[in-house]
Design an enzyme around this catalytic site. Sequence first.
Site, short mmCIF file in Angstrom:
data_model
loop_
_atom_site.label_atom_id
_atom_site.label_comp_id
_atom_site.label_asym_id
_atom_site.label_seq_id
_atom_site.Cartn_x
_atom_site.Cartn_y
_atom_site.Cartn_z
N ALA A 1 0.76 -1.19 0.04
CA ALA A 1 0.03 -0.03 -0.01
C ALA A 1 0.81 1.16 0.00
O ALA A 1 0.69 2.16 0.90
CB ALA A 1 -1.07 0.00 1.01
N LEU A 2 1.72 1.18 -0.86
CA LEU A 2 2.92 2.32 -1.00
C LEU A 2 2.39 3.68 -1.21
O LEU A 2 1.50 3.83 -2.00
CB LEU A 2 3.75 2.15 -2.21
N HIS B 1 6.90 5.82 1.68
CA HIS B 1 7.73 4.65 1.17
C HIS B 1 8.68 5.03 0.21
O HIS B 1 9.77 4.46 0.15
CB HIS B 1 6.94 3.58 0.71
N ASP C 1 8.11 5.35 12.43
CA ASP C 1 7.85 4.16 13.38
C ASP C 1 8.98 4.14 14.20
O ASP C 1 10.01 3.37 14.18
CB ASP C 1 7.59 2.99 12.54
N MET D 1 2.26 10.28 6.58
CA MET D 1 1.55 9.31 5.52
C MET D 1 1.64 8.16 6.24
O MET D 1 2.53 7.76 6.85
CB MET D 1 2.39 9.83 4.37
P1 AMP Z 1 5.07 -0.20 6.44
O1 AMP Z 1 4.91 -0.67 5.17
O2 AMP Z 1 4.14 0.67 7.06
O3 AMP Z 1 5.77 -1.19 7.33
O4 AMP Z 1 6.33 0.97 6.46
C1 AMP Z 1 7.45 0.53 5.78
C2 AMP Z 1 8.51 1.47 6.02
O5 AMP Z 1 8.22 2.91 5.43
C3 AMP Z 1 8.89 1.72 7.17
O6 AMP Z 1 10.35 1.71 7.43
C4 AMP Z 1 8.04 2.90 7.86
O7 AMP Z 1 8.54 3.44 9.13
C5 AMP Z 1 8.28 3.85 6.42
N1 AMP Z 1 7.55 4.81 6.46
C6 AMP Z 1 5.95 4.74 6.60
N2 AMP Z 1 5.38 5.89 6.61
C7 AMP Z 1 6.24 6.63 6.31
C8 AMP Z 1 6.36 8.10 6.14
N3 AMP Z 1 5.04 8.71 6.22
N4 AMP Z 1 7.29 8.67 6.00
C9 AMP Z 1 8.58 8.02 5.94
N5 AMP Z 1 8.64 6.63 5.88
C10 AMP Z 1 7.51 5.92 6.25
#
Ligand code: AMP
Length: 282
Positions: free
Chosen positions: A32-33, A37, A152, A186
């Site tokens: 769900a990029l 991401h 995170d 985001m």
């Molecule tokens: P997720 O798919 O939510 O597990 O996120 C994958 C990676 O993207 C993790 O390292 C998150 O911390 C990073 N991430 C999620 N949201 C953001 C954002 N708004 N800005 C920067 N990195 C993000």
Amino acid sequence: MKTFTSILSLQTYISEQRTKGFKVGFVPTMGALHAGHISLINESKRNNDITVCSIFINPTQFNNKQDFEKYPITLDSDSQKLLNAGCEVLFAPSVAEMYPNGTAYHLKWEIGELDTCWDGAHRPGHFKGMIQVVSLLLQIVQPDNLYMGLKDLQQFSIVKKFLHETKSSIKLIGCETLREPDGLAMSSRNVRIIPEHKPMARLISVSTYEAIYRIKYLQEPIDTTLQKMRNRFTDKPFHLEYFEMVQLETMRAVKEYRSDTSYAIIIACWLGDVRLIDNMIF
Ligand code: AMP
């Protein structure tokens, strides 16, 4: 862009690239990029020859079954976004490929106190599941550099501790949080915020920023500031889990501000039935 669903074929491809002396950057995601991401992909591309992005909705890190079931799956559009960003490799394994012997927790390493505070307390088992899959993915990809979001923050701190304590040579790079124009961090979960609640979501980043301003610049007592900010989240559709100031390195709550120390304001709250987290480092 090459797409792999099998561990063996991914590893074969990566080791071929390594023989050419290529450096590998890795961005683990659950898909769900969004632009946040993609900023990690861009950062990896700047400093590596090959960027590998994984998309795996890891069942073991969801403490809430509904959250897992409702997690958006958008593999085709994710793949297109990665292609547009110039990502070289997408790894999108199935649950059976990742956990051929079942999903029971197997890692010997102990997370310690970061597993029981903040999101650890509110999402029991979440970080065990997270570090289990991150360690598996790192064994598979064996990157030089690992890119993770500071959004995170507790997850980032745990992975940092894990790499340090296991004497890993992988370099962890923390990437800034990308935000919507109204300040909302985001997140793949933002699409689940109902339109009626959407304008309210900015209160999260506004209050976080204001807390820093009051504590750092107005030198207001920390407890007073935190309580003022918490009071803004007492009414529905908000439900606040925590609004705290922590020391950046340890993530322990602090009572006093010192100008030579790094801190973060951290928040987790529900907006309707969507759980949101955010933080700002100062
Ligand atoms: P997720 O798919 O939510 O597990 O996120 C994958 C990676 O993207 C993790 O390292 C998150 O911390 C990073 N991430 C999620 N949201 C953001 C954002 N708004 N800005 C920067 N990195 C993000």
